[in-house]
Scaffold this active site. Structure first.
Site, PDB file in Angstrom:
ATOM      1  N   GLU A  31       0.836  -1.213   0.000  1.00 34.64           N
ATOM      2  CA  GLU A  31       0.000   0.000   0.000  1.00 34.64           C
ATOM      3  C   GLU A  31       0.866   1.256   0.000  1.00 34.64           C
ATOM      4  O   GLU A  31       2.076   1.207   0.198  1.00 34.64           O
ATOM      5  CB  GLU A  31      -0.897   0.031   1.235  1.00 34.64           C
ATOM      6  CG  GLU A  31      -2.326  -0.451   1.012  1.00 34.64           C
ATOM      7  CD  GLU A  31      -3.162   0.562   0.236  1.00 34.64           C
ATOM      8  OE1 GLU A  31      -2.608   1.564  -0.264  1.00 34.64           O
ATOM      9  OE2 GLU A  31      -4.377   0.337   0.118  1.00 34.64           O
ATOM     10  N   ARG A  81      -7.818   1.574  13.233  1.00 32.35           N
ATOM     11  CA  ARG A  81      -6.428   1.871  12.895  1.00 32.35           C
ATOM     12  C   ARG A  81      -6.394   2.958  11.850  1.00 32.35           C
ATOM     13  O   ARG A  81      -7.413   3.257  11.202  1.00 32.35           O
ATOM     14  CB  ARG A  81      -5.693   0.633  12.385  1.00 32.35           C
ATOM     15  CG  ARG A  81      -6.153   0.096  11.031  1.00 32.35           C
ATOM     16  CD  ARG A  81      -5.147  -0.903  10.499  1.00 32.35           C
ATOM     17  NE  ARG A  81      -5.572  -1.578   9.291  1.00 32.35           N
ATOM     18  CZ  ARG A  81      -5.441  -1.104   8.057  1.00 32.35           C
ATOM     19  NH1 ARG A  81      -4.916   0.112   7.862  1.00 32.35           N
ATOM     20  NH2 ARG A  81      -5.830  -1.810   7.007  1.00 32.35           N
ATOM     21  N   ASN A 135      -5.373   4.559   8.202  1.00 29.24           N
ATOM     22  CA  ASN A 135      -5.294   3.986   6.871  1.00 29.24           C
ATOM     23  C   ASN A 135      -4.533   4.949   5.973  1.00 29.24           C
ATOM     24  O   ASN A 135      -3.497   5.471   6.395  1.00 29.24           O
ATOM     25  CB  ASN A 135      -6.678   3.629   6.332  1.00 29.24           C
ATOM     26  CG  ASN A 135      -6.620   2.537   5.268  1.00 29.24           C
ATOM     27  OD1 ASN A 135      -5.664   1.772   5.240  1.00 29.24           O
ATOM     28  ND2 ASN A 135      -7.618   2.447   4.430  1.00 29.24           N
ATOM     29  N   GLU A 156     -13.326  -4.043   9.285  1.00 27.24           N
ATOM     30  CA  GLU A 156     -14.005  -3.624   8.055  1.00 27.24           C
ATOM     31  C   GLU A 156     -15.515  -3.877   8.117  1.00 27.24           C
ATOM     32  O   GLU A 156     -16.136  -4.278   7.130  1.00 27.24           O
ATOM     33  CB  GLU A 156     -13.385  -4.322   6.835  1.00 27.24           C
ATOM     34  CG  GLU A 156     -11.901  -4.050   6.695  1.00 27.24           C
ATOM     35  CD  GLU A 156     -11.270  -4.711   5.482  1.00 27.24           C
ATOM     36  OE1 GLU A 156     -12.025  -5.102   4.567  1.00 27.24           O
ATOM     37  OE2 GLU A 156     -10.038  -4.827   5.456  1.00 27.24           O
ATOM     38  N   ASN A 191     -10.433   5.668   2.565  1.00 34.12           N
ATOM     39  CA  ASN A 191      -9.318   5.421   1.659  1.00 34.12           C
ATOM     40  C   ASN A 191      -9.090   6.661   0.814  1.00 34.12           C
ATOM     41  O   ASN A 191      -9.765   7.665   0.947  1.00 34.12           O
ATOM     42  CB  ASN A 191      -9.589   4.190   0.791  1.00 34.12           C
ATOM     43  CG  ASN A 191      -8.568   3.103   1.010  1.00 34.12           C
ATOM     44  OD1 ASN A 191      -7.368   3.383   1.046  1.00 34.12           O
ATOM     45  ND2 ASN A 191      -9.021   1.877   1.173  1.00 34.12           N
ATOM     46  N   ASP A 232      -9.729   1.855  -3.749  1.00 32.62           N
ATOM     47  CA  ASP A 232      -8.697   1.842  -2.718  1.00 32.62           C
ATOM     48  C   ASP A 232      -8.004   3.200  -2.757  1.00 32.62           C
ATOM     49  O   ASP A 232      -8.652   4.231  -2.764  1.00 32.62           O
ATOM     50  CB  ASP A 232      -7.749   0.660  -2.948  1.00 32.62           C
ATOM     51  CG  ASP A 232      -7.030   0.219  -1.685  1.00 32.62           C
ATOM     52  OD1 ASP A 232      -6.571   1.088  -0.921  1.00 32.62           O
ATOM     53  OD2 ASP A 232      -6.903  -0.999  -1.466  1.00 32.62           O
TER      54      ASP A 232
END
Length: 298
Positions: free
Chosen positions: A21, A104, A106, A125, A155, A202
């Site tokens: 990522e 958390r 991202n 999620e 995201n 994403d």
């Protein structure tokens, strides 16, 4: 040896990341940094030499963005940390959402004013417990402001080339949102910018023409949208989970693409031997110069 690329994505680092990522181009080093969230690692790739180096992190490394002093701001599970690539040292600067241990951090980005934008998410999620935050350096400390909640998996985010629009995704909703972004960092006029009908949005970035490039989880492609939200032809990828792109190279026309193996069944992994690897391709329209988080005044 320098990369030789064309418009077809090619694997340039066969890494097999569980959750690759957050690719980001270091203008200072002319190198690409990215993270593997699940494996707790920061990676650095030099496209000129092919050299690869990695550093362990104490928890999920969710994003890494350059600071104007040569260090990086790293979003770990629990908050914002400074990362020094010279030593590999991490030092915490700001805890985020300590009252929500199931959340958390991202993805993140830096805007043209040198501010950091990032989101949080429910690590399972499932619950819409995520929020959007902005961070600036003020009075020798990190000043964090809250800018909306209700995201299951926040995201993106990304900034338009003129700095006036912020894009944010909520991946399970398959939607990319756009906000008007004022010079002082105020967000307004949230609207649906685009909705994906194949896969989940994403990470997103913009190029110099304002086109939004979206890594498409479960879609095996890079989705692209004009600044008015109309869809452009996507770029097929040889793996299912495409997470994010970054523009790099001296001319910002090299597109680096991170991918993930997370959630793929063994038969899919057998068909996708490079899933989780780093890819690259060339594009005619350059990206934008990577902004840095501003510590120094002015």
């Amino acid at each position: 040896m320098p990369l030789t690329l064309d418009s077809t994505p090619r694997c340039v680092l066969d890494l097999h990341a569980t959750l690759g990522e957050g690719p980001v181009w270091s203008e200072r080093e002319q190198a690409l940094y990215f993270v593997d969230i699940r494996e707790h690692k920061i990676h650095r790739f030099d496209p000129e030499s092919g050299a690869h180096h990695s550093w362990p992190t104490p928890s999920e490394a969710c994003f890494l963005l350059p600071v104007d002093d040569g260090t990086f701001l790293c979003g770990l599970r629990d908050g914002l940390h400074r990362f020094d690539p010279e030593t590999g040292a991490l030092s915490q600067h700001k805890a985020i959402e300590p009252e929500r241990p199931d959340n958390r951090l991202n993805d993140g980005c830096v805007d043209l004013e040198g501010r950091l934008w990032f989101g949080t998410m429910d690590d399972n999620e499932a619950a819409p417990n995520g929020s959007i935050y902005c961070v600036r350096h003020k009075d020798y400390a990190l000043d964090v402001t809250h800018h909306g909640e209700g995201y299951t998996v926040s995201n993106g985010p990304a900034i338009s080339p003129d700095g006036r629009t912020l894009y944010v995704c909520d991946s399970p909703e398959q939607e990319i949102y756009a906000f008007d972004l004022s010079e002082d960092g105020t967000l307004s006029n949230r609207r649906v910018f685009a909705k994906l009908d194949h896969g989940y949005p994403d990470g997103v970035v913009t190029d110099s023409e304002g086109t939004v490039w979206c890594g498409t989880w479960g879609g095996g492609r890079i989705s692209r949208f004009r600044a008015d939200g109309s869809e452009l032809p996507s770029i097929p990828m040889p793996c299912t989970n495409v997470t994010k792109v970054a523009f790099g190279g001296a001319d910002h026309r090299t597109v680096f693409v991170t991918t993930a193996r997370k959630g793929l069944e063994p038969d899919v992994l057998a068909r996708e031997p490079h899933a989780g690897s780093l890819f690259a391709l060339r594009t005619d329209v350059p990206g934008n110069r990577q902004a840095t988080f501003r510590l120094s005044p002015g």
